[in-house]
Design a protein around this motif. Structure first.
Motif, short mmCIF file in Angstrom:
data_model
loop_
_atom_site.label_atom_id
_atom_site.label_comp_id
_atom_site.label_asym_id
_atom_site.label_seq_id
_atom_site.Cartn_x
_atom_site.Cartn_y
_atom_site.Cartn_z
N GLU A 1 0.82 -1.21 0.00
CA GLU A 1 0.00 0.00 0.00
C GLU A 1 0.86 1.26 0.00
OE1 GLU A 1 -3.29 0.20 -0.47
OE2 GLU A 1 -3.05 -1.96 -0.81
N LEU A 2 1.93 1.24 0.79
CA LEU A 2 2.83 2.39 0.81
C LEU A 2 3.49 2.59 -0.55
CD1 LEU A 2 4.57 1.93 4.30
CD2 LEU A 2 2.77 3.54 3.69
N ARG A 3 3.85 1.47 -1.19
CA ARG A 3 4.47 1.56 -2.52
C ARG A 3 3.49 2.12 -3.55
NH1 ARG A 3 7.73 -4.17 -2.17
NH2 ARG A 3 9.80 -3.30 -1.75
N LYS A 4 2.24 1.71 -3.47
CA LYS A 4 1.24 2.20 -4.43
C LYS A 4 1.03 3.70 -4.29
CE LYS A 4 -1.37 -2.08 -5.15
NZ LYS A 4 -2.66 -2.77 -4.98
N ALA B 1 3.30 5.77 -3.17
CA ALA B 1 4.51 6.38 -3.71
C ALA B 1 4.51 6.34 -5.24
CB ALA B 1 5.74 5.66 -3.17
N ALA B 2 3.98 5.25 -5.80
CA ALA B 2 3.92 5.11 -7.27
C ALA B 2 3.06 6.21 -7.88
CB ALA B 2 3.37 3.74 -7.64
N LYS B 3 1.96 6.57 -7.23
CA LYS B 3 1.10 7.65 -7.73
C LYS B 3 1.87 8.98 -7.75
CE LYS B 3 -2.56 5.22 -8.49
NZ LYS B 3 -2.95 4.97 -9.91
N ARG B 4 2.65 9.21 -6.69
CA ARG B 4 3.45 10.44 -6.65
C ARG B 4 4.50 10.43 -7.76
NH1 ARG B 4 3.71 9.02 -1.20
NH2 ARG B 4 5.98 8.73 -1.32
N LEU B 5 5.12 9.25 -7.97
CA LEU B 5 6.13 9.14 -9.02
C LEU B 5 5.51 9.36 -10.40
CD1 LEU B 5 8.99 8.46 -9.97
CD2 LEU B 5 8.37 6.03 -9.90
N GLU B 6 4.33 8.75 -10.64
CA GLU B 6 3.65 8.93 -11.93
C GLU B 6 3.35 10.40 -12.21
OE1 GLU B 6 1.35 4.59 -11.71
OE2 GLU B 6 0.25 6.47 -11.48
N LYS B 7 2.87 11.09 -11.19
CA LYS B 7 2.55 12.50 -11.36
C LYS B 7 3.80 13.31 -11.69
CE LYS B 7 0.33 16.39 -8.98
NZ LYS B 7 -0.31 16.84 -7.72
N ALA B 8 4.90 13.02 -10.97
CA ALA B 8 6.14 13.75 -11.21
C ALA B 8 6.69 13.47 -12.60
CB ALA B 8 7.18 13.37 -10.15
N ILE B 9 6.61 12.20 -13.03
CA ILE B 9 7.11 11.84 -14.37
C ILE B 9 6.28 12.53 -15.46
CG2 ILE B 9 7.34 9.94 -16.00
CD1 ILE B 9 9.55 10.01 -13.95
N HIS B 10 4.96 12.54 -15.28
CA HIS B 10 4.10 13.21 -16.28
C HIS B 10 4.47 14.69 -16.42
CE1 HIS B 10 0.92 9.87 -15.82
NE2 HIS B 10 1.53 9.74 -16.98
N GLN B 11 4.77 15.34 -15.31
CA GLN B 11 5.15 16.74 -15.37
C GLN B 11 6.46 16.92 -16.15
OE1 GLN B 11 5.25 17.81 -11.22
NE2 GLN B 11 3.08 18.40 -11.19
N GLU B 12 7.41 16.02 -15.90
CA GLU B 12 8.68 16.09 -16.62
C GLU B 12 8.48 15.83 -18.11
OE1 GLU B 12 11.53 17.07 -15.46
OE2 GLU B 12 10.75 17.31 -13.43
N LEU B 13 7.65 14.86 -18.46
CA LEU B 13 7.42 14.52 -19.86
C LEU B 13 6.71 15.65 -20.61
CD1 LEU B 13 6.43 10.74 -19.59
CD2 LEU B 13 8.60 11.70 -20.34
N MET B 14 5.84 16.35 -19.94
CA MET B 14 5.19 17.50 -20.57
C MET B 14 6.23 18.55 -20.96
SD MET B 14 1.68 18.09 -18.36
CE MET B 14 1.30 19.58 -19.28
N TYR B 15 7.18 18.76 -20.07
CA TYR B 15 8.24 19.73 -20.35
C TYR B 15 9.09 19.28 -21.53
CZ TYR B 15 12.26 22.77 -19.56
OH TYR B 15 13.26 23.70 -19.72
N LEU B 16 9.20 17.94 -21.71
CA LEU B 16 10.01 17.38 -22.79
C LEU B 16 9.18 17.08 -24.04
CD1 LEU B 16 12.17 14.97 -20.57
CD2 LEU B 16 12.98 17.03 -21.76
N TYR B 17 8.02 17.74 -24.16
CA TYR B 17 7.15 17.61 -25.33
C TYR B 17 6.66 16.17 -25.54
CZ TYR B 17 8.93 22.27 -26.20
OH TYR B 17 9.27 23.59 -26.06
#
Length: 573
Positions: free
Chosen positions: A368-371, A373-389
């Protein structure tokens, strides 16, 4: 960070020494000049697989040295303590590796010889190399859970540690239970063997440290004649008519008479008097010692026979008498377990099931703790990918959701996503375009997309991986235009928290560099060697112009290069 790198006789490199600084350092130059060879050398320095092909033709060995500065809180410092490596007061550490033309590796850390495995363990905590075709952990699905855990370390550390301790207890208990439930005939044979061994040890009536005491006594008996001669000689030199003590006594009487006449001799008188009585006491001790020395050949034979018997037992059961006694204690417990097998079996099954339930409870909590954390990681990655077009890219962390029961865990009848790391398999899944299904990260086809995915993940995870230096070897391959500019800015952003070295063919990345090294090939005495030049501001304009236009540099390309450098300066601010 990596402060200094020295390479000798490595591939086409004769000898170079490069100083590195904080921030982003780019390495540029023509194809084949030796940029990747420098990265290969760093790879060897941190424990990469060696080869005689790395040794420069005509040389006996290749040498690579790297000087690193460390934060005292870096986790690698605890390993240095464990392996006995001292860290200098200036908190630097020197890694060195030599590869001989016979293919042997010699590894040192701060001058101390270490194994290649140790060098690799240390090196990979200091440097992380990422290349277009070698993305290490980020493209290895079996490492994704580890990367997620590093991202979520502060949130899961306590729970994960408790789970691991429970899991280790469970595995040991289950292995013991499996031993108790083996084939009946094998169990009886095992019992007979253990009983024979136990009786053999008990019959010997060993005493703790008996072998040490017997060896000491044997040594005294072996040298008893010489001991008597030397100790008796020492005694007779001190005690007897016209011997040492008699002369010292005469000196004592004379100094006593002199001290009565001159008080200044009182301290000297006391020294001679004390020396006399100390030597007199020592002579009596010498006499008592030699009078107790025995010439006993029978006792010597008895000791040798006993040592031979003990030696036979040590060959079978341990290196020392204490090891043999410890082995006897262990098999005594096993004998009891085998004799009372049914009773023990029931108790162990009950205990194993209880531990299995605890493992499941703690494992589910960890999941449960990993899940989260995974949501936080997904959100952070999406933000980075938006910046990278890559705004349409979907990134998700997928978990193995199979339900596991205590019986499943005990019997292991089917392949379960359960290990010492937890009750999950985690995979990074991506879909790079709308309407496409999620695929495993390692199956993303486009080189440019891989580069950006790697960079996005690295931006998020870099601060959680603990390395002091990050190296990107042409990870910007397959991109251009605005994407290239975004990648350049992202690489520079990563350098805020880590030292970054980057081989690039993109002028946008080169323009963002805090430090620019130009790698070239030179012909010297009929042989090619690699040279490294630190570029000035004007030279950077020339090199970026070359990267833009190729061979011919025009006023227009120079103007474009200057504009890139100005844009980069603005972006940095």
């Amino acid at each position: 960070m990596l402060m200094e790198l020295t390479i000798r006789n490595f591939a086409i490199i004769d000898e170079i020494s490069i100083s590195f600084e904080e921030g982003l350092t780019v390495l540029t130059g023509e194809t084949g000049a030796g940029k990747s060879i420098i990265i290969d050398a760093i790879g060897q320095l941190i424990g990469g697989r060696g080869s005689v092909d790395f040794v420069r033709h005509g040389s006996n060995r290749a040498e690579i040295e790297g000087l690193f500065s460390l934060d005292p809180s870096h986790e690698v410092c605890t390993i240095f303590s464990d392996i006995g490596v001292d860290i200098d007061e200036d908190e630097t550490v020197l890694l060195k590796r030599e590869i001989t033309k016979q293919g042997k590796s010699i590894c040192r850390i701060n001058g101390k010889l270490v194994t290649l495995a140790t060098l690799r363990q240390i090196g990979q905590m200091l440097v992380d190399i990422h290349g277009q075709h070698e993305h290490q952990h980020l493209l290895q699905a079996d490492k994704h859970l580890l990367l997620l855990d590093r991202f979520a370390e502060s949130a899961i550390a306590k729970t994960k540690n408790e789970y691991m301790q429970l899991y280790q207890r469970f595995i040991k208990k289950r292995e013991r239970l499996q031993q108790l439930t083996e084939n009946e005939q094998d169990m009886m044979q095992r019992l007979d063997l253990l009983q024979y061994q136990y009786q053999e040890i008990v019959a010997a009536q060993l005493q703790p440290d008996e072998d040490k005491h017997l060896l000491e006594e044997k040594k005294r008996l072996d040298y008893s004649e010489d001991l008597f001669r030397t100790v008796h000689g020492s005694y007779t030199a001190l005690y007897g008519e016209n011997k040492g003590l008699e002369w010292i006594m005469a000196a004592m009487h004379q100094i006593e008479e002199a001290a009565d006449m001159d008080a200044g001799l009182q301290q000297l008188k006391e020294s001679i008097t004390n020396s006399y009585y100390l030597l007199e006491e020592a002579s009596f001790s010498l006499r008592d010692y030699y009078e107790k020395i025995e010439f006993d050949p029978e006792r010597l034979n008895e000791i040798e026979g006993r040592l031979s018997e003990i030696s036979q037992l040590k060959r079978k059961y341990g290196d020392t008498v204490n090891d043999v006694l410890e082995y006897a204690s262990r098999i005594e417990e096993e004998i009891d377990a085998l004799k009372n097998r049914d009773e023990h079996l029931h108790q162990w099954e009950k205990e194993l099931k209880s531990i299995a339930k605890d493992v499941l409870v703690e494992g589910r909590h960890l999941t449960e703790l990993r899940k989260k954390a995974a949501k936080r990681l997904e959100k952070a990655i999406h933000q980075e990918l938006m910046y990278l077009y890559m705004k349409d890219t979907d990134f998700q962390v997928m978990f193995d959701e199979r339900e596991v029961t205590a019986d499943d865990l005990i019997n292991m009848k089917r392949r379960l996503p359960v290990s010492e790391q937890g009750m999950n398999h985690a995979s990074f899944m991506v879909a790079t375009n709308k309407g496409e299904p999620l695929k495993a990260l390692e199956k993303v086809a486009s080189g440019g997309e891989i580069s950006r995915m790697i960079l996005a993940l690295k931006t998020i995870l870099a601060t959680h991986e603990g390395v002091t230096s990050l190296i990107f070897d042409e990870v910007d391959t397959g991109v251009s235009g605005r994407v290239a500019q975004a990648i350049a800015e992202k690489i520079h952003q990563i350098s805020f928290g880590s030292q970054v070295l980057c081989i690039t063919h993109l002028p946008q990345v080169a323009a963002m560099a805090d430090h620019h090294l130009y790698i070239s090939k030179q012909l010297f005495d009929g042989r090619v060697k690699t040279a490294v030049t630190r570029l000035t501001k004007e030279e950077k304009v020339e090199e970026i112009s070359r990267m833009i236009s190729g061979v011919e540099i025009t006023d227009l390309t120079k103007q474009h290069a200057k504009e890139l450098l100005m844009q980069a300066a603005t972006a940095k601010q």
